[in-house]
Structure formats: C-alpha cells, structure tokens
Design an enzyme around this catalytic site. Structure first.
Site, PDB file in Angstrom:
ATOM      1  CG  HIS A 116      -1.838  -1.136   1.315  1.00 15.57           C
ATOM      2  ND1 HIS A 116      -2.958  -1.253   0.532  1.00 15.57           N
ATOM      3  CD2 HIS A 116      -1.796  -2.262   2.071  1.00 15.57           C
ATOM      4  CE1 HIS A 116      -3.582  -2.379   0.807  1.00 15.57           C
ATOM      5  NE2 HIS A 116      -2.882  -3.019   1.742  1.00 15.57           N
ATOM      6  CB  ALA A 147       8.866 -20.492  12.622  1.00 20.72           C
ATOM      7  CB  ALA A 165      11.776 -18.236  15.182  1.00 18.38           C
ATOM      8  CB  THR A 170      14.190  -3.376   8.247  1.00 16.14           C
ATOM      9  OG1 THR A 170      15.252  -3.173   9.198  1.00 16.14           O
ATOM     10  CG2 THR A 170      12.921  -3.788   8.969  1.00 16.14           C
TER      11      THR A 170
END
Length: 193
Positions: A116, A147, A165, A170
C-alpha cells in the site's frame, strides 16, 4: 516419500506448469500451493524444491499454504535448487530471488513491496506503482529463515546466514551470520570458531 506423495507432487508440478511456472525436476509438495501470476511475469522453481502447505508434514505448524505471487506485470520470482519452504509467502512486485539450498521456516513472509502507499490520501485503493514502495529482494544460497520471519523490500541476506524465528529483516545482512530481533541485527558471526 510415499507413492501417493510422489503422484500428488507430479500432478501439482503439472498444474504449476499449466499456470506458467517453470518447475525443475524432483518437486515435492505436501498440500497445494497458492499461485498468482500477472502477465509478463516469470516464476521459477529449481530442481528438488519442497513446498510444504500442510501441518501434517511440518510439526512447527504451517498456518497457510505456500503462497507464490507475482503482484505486477513483469515481476520475477525465482527459487533455487534444493530449497524447502513451509507455508511461506513470497510476493514479488519487481523481483524476489531465493538461492539454492535455503530453508524457509513455517509462515515466513518475503516481499519486495509495501503493498500500500505510504501517503494517506486514498491509501486503501491506491495501487499506483509510483506510490507503493518496491525494491528487489535477494536471499543468497544456504540461508535459513526461521519460523515467522519477515523479510522486507530492498534486503539482501548473504549466503550461509541464519535469521532467528520471529525476526523482521529491514536491511541487508552479511554472509555467515546469525541475526535476530525486530529489526533483525547481527548477534553472532557463524564463521568464527
């Protein structure tokens, strides 16, 4: 692998090819992956990949089928040889490349876009490519994503690295490290003895 799993994997590979996916030899599937293709896009699965879309085959708990999605015309998704995926989601608006020998833990998300627009005006319905941030993702060979790991746009993860996990990646991670956290940070050099 049971004879039934072999037969179902053969049929699912044929179904993927009919959808336009380039599928290498030896694909193994547990449950059916979900695939979305846009015109002019390309999706490739290397030899001996495993797509686990069922908790019956992964006791870590697969919450949904493997999702392979090209979000825009011309997008590319490439998954290398001998890579195993358990309930992962791979969404490419430009390019997502996963190397060979990778382990993708249950319910991981790898995406090269924001989905978006950041600007608030009309965000919910704004699909203008100029307003929705995108940047290619590369995960090099022999990377293990634990996970529920999330890998965001513009990231490169170096070969032989492990992401713990629940981490959110980023920014780039070098080769041969263990990274963890939100955002993920290097916590150990795996090359040290």
């Amino acid at each position: 692998m049971s004879p039934l799993t072999k037969l179902l994997s053969f049929c699912r590979a044929a179904s993927l090819r009919l959808k336009g996916v380039k599928v290498g030899s030896g694909l193994v599937t547990y449950g059916s992956p979900l695939v979305h293709m846009e015109k002019g896009g390309s999706m490739t699965l290397g030899d001996n990949c495993v797509l686990c879309s069922s908790s019956k085959a992964n006791f870590a708990g697969v919450n949904h089928p493997v999702i392979l999605a090209l979000l825009r015309p011309g997008a590319k998704l490439e998954i290398g040889d001998d890579t195993g995926i358990s309930g992962g989601s791979f969404c490419a608006a430009q390019s997502v490349k996963i190397g060979s020998g990778c382990l993708i833990g249950a319910n991981a998300l790898v995406t090269d876009c924001d989905f978006h627009a950041l600007k608030p005006e009309g965000r919910r319905h704004n699909s203008n490519p100029n307003d929705v941030g995108c940047a290619p993702v590369v995960i090099e060979d022999n990377v293990w994503l634990g996970a529920n790991v999330t890998v965001l746009k513009g990231v490169r993860i170096g070969r032989d690295s492990v992401v713990a996990a629940g981490s959110v990646v980023t920014r780039d991670l070098p080769a041969g490290v263990l990274a963890a956290g939100v955002p993920a940070k290097v916590i150990k050099d795996l090359k040290e003895k």
